[in-house]
Design an enzyme around this catalytic site. Structure first.
Site, PDB file in Angstrom:
ATOM      1  N   ASP A   1       1.195  -0.974   2.177  1.00 18.72           N
ATOM      2  CA  ASP A   1       1.116   0.301   2.876  1.00 18.72           C
ATOM      3  C   ASP A   1       1.847   0.206   4.217  1.00 18.72           C
ATOM      4  OD1 ASP A   1      -0.645   1.317   0.885  1.00 18.72           O
ATOM      5  OD2 ASP A   1      -2.338   0.373   1.915  1.00 18.72           O
TER       6      ASP A   1
ATOM      7  N   ASP B   1       3.749   1.917  -1.599  1.00 17.37           N
ATOM      8  CA  ASP B   1       2.357   2.289  -1.872  1.00 17.37           C
ATOM      9  C   ASP B   1       1.998   3.424  -0.915  1.00 17.37           C
ATOM     10  OD1 ASP B   1      -0.085   2.262  -3.126  1.00 17.37           O
ATOM     11  OD2 ASP B   1      -0.840   0.513  -2.087  1.00 17.37           O
TER      12      ASP B   1
ATOM     13  N   ASP C   1      -3.722   4.392   4.247  1.00 21.69           N
ATOM     14  CA  ASP C   1      -4.877   4.312   3.354  1.00 21.69           C
ATOM     15  C   ASP C   1      -6.091   3.818   4.123  1.00 21.69           C
ATOM     16  OD1 ASP C   1      -3.211   5.155   1.375  1.00 21.69           O
ATOM     17  OD2 ASP C   1      -3.318   3.337   0.165  1.00 21.69           O
TER      18      ASP C   1
ATOM     19  N   ARG D   1      -1.649  13.290  -2.434  1.00 17.22           N
ATOM     20  CA  ARG D   1      -2.577  12.590  -1.528  1.00 17.22           C
ATOM     21  C   ARG D   1      -2.320  12.939  -0.066  1.00 17.22           C
ATOM     22  NH1 ARG D   1      -2.726   6.395  -4.016  1.00 17.22           N
ATOM     23  NH2 ARG D   1      -3.073   6.998  -6.199  1.00 17.22           N
TER      24      ARG D   1
END
Length: 486
Positions: free
Chosen positions: A214, A254, A258, A311
């Protein structure tokens, strides 16, 4: 939608660094002048490195200097303030050399790795070719070596500030792991490229690529403020990735941001998330409720989500508040087209997941291109609680609650039908009834005053979201193709 013109080499990565009054002065003085709002004010509050001793105040220009500053003379959790000057490359060695796949795993070959799954990518076999066992080993060892190089962990009581126009982390996997009281401001993030992505034939209908790193991840973090930052794939959009199975690009990224495993009390404000697939994930799995219930309390306000295919965010379990954000995308964007299920895609902005309690207020959504539809606003992932107030689609009021109800009821009915046909019990979530009662109200927790017109939200976000160092206002206009109403 293109927002990549006229930037310095590092700034080009993230669709522009924007101006806001006072931003340069705040960074140059070393500490932010404003205070966070939203969930970051809960509990003990979020002050970052306030009170840092003189020898715990750093200006860093390289990965090695940043890593040393985070260690803080062997006392990593003592208050510290770190200003980033220029671009820091995660793959850069101490002598200035940039590492690539062959440095991490000499002999690695993505094409040969794919060959070991067969022409349709349906099943791996060590015996398919003589090199398959070696490729399997190299993928694992190379990935671990890259992680050791690019991952930097932020400890508690830290403020990290961008100090100039080019301040950015390129290909760094910035991680918070149990850290508390952290502020990240005025900084650009270019998502890392995973040189060793893995292919999973059983992920979805046709299989899927999974990348490991990430731009920023938070695991069991508490009291964070992420403000005036910019996140994106920058110089490495998916359209430039190698071609994988079924003619689709290999996914080398990714998440951008997150947050999982009981992370709590976070505010993400005035930031940009652009040109990315898996943008912001809150809660890492439906089976993590024992860790995440009662946590994942996060506020998003005045952020831009542009060409973020999914997302933005996708929420499980958390009490998340999203207000005055501006979401925009297009069905025909060349790099990150946003196409919902009606167009055979899987794109969406807000993702309502299992036991999530998402409160949406006065958000502006613009979606254009052939087949554009309000359904892009929200997708359901087993979540039966959601409420929206006052949001707009292309400048007009939209009943987001109706979209949420319809998507939940459709998903629940499908799950019940599948259970009946197989003679099993339906999943517990599919037996619930959709409700706009989420069981909490942001106004009971903190003070805020949302903008109440779509034009004001667009204008404010485009003017103020993103790093705020430059004295030059440089933000992209709304393309004519959006033709916002009202």
């Amino acid at each position: 939608m293109r927002e990549r013109a006229s930037y310095a080499v590092a700034a080009a990565l993230l669709c522009g660094l924007l101006s806001a009054p006072g931003g340069a002065a705040a960074a140059r003085e070393g500490l932010p002048q404003e205070r966070p709002s939203g969930w970051a004010t809960a509990g003990p509050g979020t002050t970052g490195g306030t009170g840092a001793a003189p020898d715990s105040t750093y200006a860093v220009r390289t990965r090695a200097e940043l890593k040393a500053a985070l260690a803080n003379h062997g006392d990593p959790t003592a208050p510290k303030v770190i200003t980033v000057r220029g671009t820091i490359h995660g793959n850069q060695t101490g002598d200035g050399r940039l590492l690539g796949a062959q440095d991490y795993a000499p002999g690695w070959d993505l094409t040969r790795y794919m060959d070991c799954f067969g022409p349709d990518g349906t099943a791996w076999s060590d015996d398919r070719y003589e090199w398959c066992k070696r490729m399997r080993t190299l993928r694992i060892t190379g990935s671990n070596a890259q992680k050791q190089q690019i991952q930097l962990t932020v400890p508690s009581n830290t403020t990290i500030l961008g100090a100039d126009d080019d301040a950015a982390l390129l290909g760094v996997d910035l991680t918070v792991n149990t850290g508390q009281n952290i502020i990240i401001r005025n900084l650009g993030f270019e998502a890392p490229i995973d040189h060793f992505p893995s292919w999973d034939p059983g992920d979805g209908d046709q299989g899927a690529w999974n990348a490991r790193f990430d731009a920023m991840s938070v695991v069991t973090g508490r009291n964070l403020w992420i403000d005036h930052c910019a996140f994106g794939d920058g110089r490495y959009p998916n359209s430039q990735a190698p071609t994988g199975f079924h003619g689709k690009p290999v996914e080398r990224h990714d998440g951008l941001l997150d947050m999982e495993d009981a992370t709590d009390f976070v505010t993400v404000s005035y930031s940009r998330f652009t040109d990315h697939e898996k943008t912001v994930l809150i809660g890492s799995g439906d089976g993590k409720g024992d860790r995440d219930r009662g946590h994942l309390r996060i506020t998003f306000h005045h952020n831009l989500f542009a060409d973020t295919a999914q997302r933005s965010p996708r929420v499980r379990f958390g009490q998340v508040h999203a207000y005055n954000n501006y979401f925009r995308g297009s069905t025909d964007d060349p790099d990150y087209p946003m196409r919902g299920p009606g167009l055979g895609g899987s794109s969406y902005f807000l993702g309502v997941g299992l036991e999530s309690k998402l409160v949406s207020e006065y958000n502006a959504f613009d979606h254009t291109g052939p087949g554009a539809s309000p359904d892009i606003v929200l997708a359901n992932f087993h979540g039966h609680q959601f409420t929206d107030t006052g949001s707009w689609y292309r400048g007009r009021r939209i009943d987001v609650n109706a979209v949420a109800r319809r998507t939940f009821e459709t998903a629940a009915a499908k799950a019940r039908d599948e259970a009946q046909s197989s003679g099993t019990e339906p999943p517990e979530w599919a037996t619930r009834t959709f409700t706009t009662d989420v069981g909490w109200s942001p106004a009971d927790v903190y003070r805020y005053r949302p903008l109440r017109s779509a034009a004001a939200v667009r204008r404010t976000v485009l003017r103020e979201a993103g790093p705020t160092i430059s004295d030059r206002v440089n933000f992209p206009p709304i393309p004519n193709s959006y033709s916002p109403i009202g």
